[in-house]
Scaffold this motif. Structure first.
Motif, short mmCIF file in Angstrom:
data_model
loop_
_atom_site.label_atom_id
_atom_site.label_comp_id
_atom_site.label_asym_id
_atom_site.label_seq_id
_atom_site.Cartn_x
_atom_site.Cartn_y
_atom_site.Cartn_z
N VAL A 183 0.84 -1.19 0.00
CA VAL A 183 0.00 0.00 0.00
C VAL A 183 0.87 1.24 0.00
O VAL A 183 1.85 1.32 0.73
N ALA A 184 0.50 2.19 -0.83
CA ALA A 184 1.14 3.51 -0.82
C ALA A 184 0.02 4.53 -0.55
O ALA A 184 -0.98 4.55 -1.25
N VAL A 185 0.19 5.32 0.48
CA VAL A 185 -0.81 6.31 0.83
C VAL A 185 -0.20 7.69 0.70
O VAL A 185 0.90 7.94 1.19
N THR A 186 -0.92 8.55 0.02
CA THR A 186 -0.46 9.93 -0.12
C THR A 186 -1.68 10.82 -0.28
O THR A 186 -2.77 10.36 -0.55
N TRP A 187 -1.48 12.09 -0.07
CA TRP A 187 -2.56 13.06 -0.25
C TRP A 187 -2.06 14.13 -1.18
O TRP A 187 -0.88 14.44 -1.23
N MET A 188 -2.98 14.71 -1.91
CA MET A 188 -2.64 15.85 -2.74
C MET A 188 -3.79 16.84 -2.66
O MET A 188 -4.92 16.48 -2.33
N GLN A 189 -3.48 18.07 -2.94
CA GLN A 189 -4.49 19.12 -2.90
C GLN A 189 -4.64 19.70 -4.29
O GLN A 189 -3.67 19.98 -4.97
N SER A 190 -5.88 19.90 -4.69
CA SER A 190 -6.15 20.48 -5.99
C SER A 190 -5.81 21.96 -5.99
O SER A 190 -5.91 22.63 -4.96
N LEU A 191 -5.44 22.47 -7.15
CA LEU A 191 -5.23 23.91 -7.29
C LEU A 191 -6.55 24.67 -7.16
O LEU A 191 -6.57 25.84 -6.85
N VAL A 192 -7.67 23.97 -7.43
CA VAL A 192 -9.00 24.57 -7.31
C VAL A 192 -9.67 23.92 -6.10
O VAL A 192 -10.11 22.78 -6.16
N PRO A 193 -9.74 24.62 -4.97
CA PRO A 193 -10.21 23.99 -3.73
C PRO A 193 -11.70 23.68 -3.68
O PRO A 193 -12.10 22.74 -2.99
N GLU A 194 -12.55 24.41 -4.41
CA GLU A 194 -13.99 24.18 -4.33
C GLU A 194 -14.41 23.02 -5.24
O GLU A 194 -14.18 23.03 -6.44
N ALA A 195 -15.06 22.02 -4.65
CA ALA A 195 -15.47 20.82 -5.39
C ALA A 195 -16.40 21.15 -6.54
O ALA A 195 -16.31 20.55 -7.62
N GLU A 196 -17.31 22.09 -6.34
CA GLU A 196 -18.27 22.44 -7.40
C GLU A 196 -17.54 23.03 -8.61
O GLU A 196 -17.89 22.72 -9.75
N LYS A 197 -16.55 23.84 -8.37
CA LYS A 197 -15.78 24.42 -9.47
C LYS A 197 -14.96 23.34 -10.18
O LYS A 197 -14.82 23.36 -11.41
#
Length: 75
Positions: free
Chosen positions: A20-34
């Motif tokens: 298992v490899a676990v990682t997190w990333m953050q989108s450049l666009v934080p709002e899910a609707e956008k």
């Protein structure tokens, strides 16, 4: 890869081992609707660019997509 809000499950390992490899990333666009709007527009844009890349409609959709990504991104 899937959003952190998505429920998921894994099946039991009956032979061998699970790696298992676990990682997190953050989108450049934080709002899910956008992000969803951008994804839908991206798919339409790709279809136009694949079928008629030189049309005025393709140019306008491409321009709008790029500008929305630029406007909604948080760098």
């Amino acid at each position: 890869m899937y959003p952190a809000s998505t429920r998921h499950q894994v099946r039991e390992v009956t032979a061998g081992e699970r790696l298992v490899a676990v990682t997190w990333m953050q989108s450049l666009v934080p709002e899910a609707e956008k992000r969803m709007l951008l994804y839908d527009l991206y798919r339409a844009r790709q279809a136009l660019l694949d079928t008629d890349p030189d049309s005025e409609t393709s140019r306008r959709i491409d321009h709008s997509y790029v500008n929305l990504v630029r406007m909604w991104s948080q760098v």
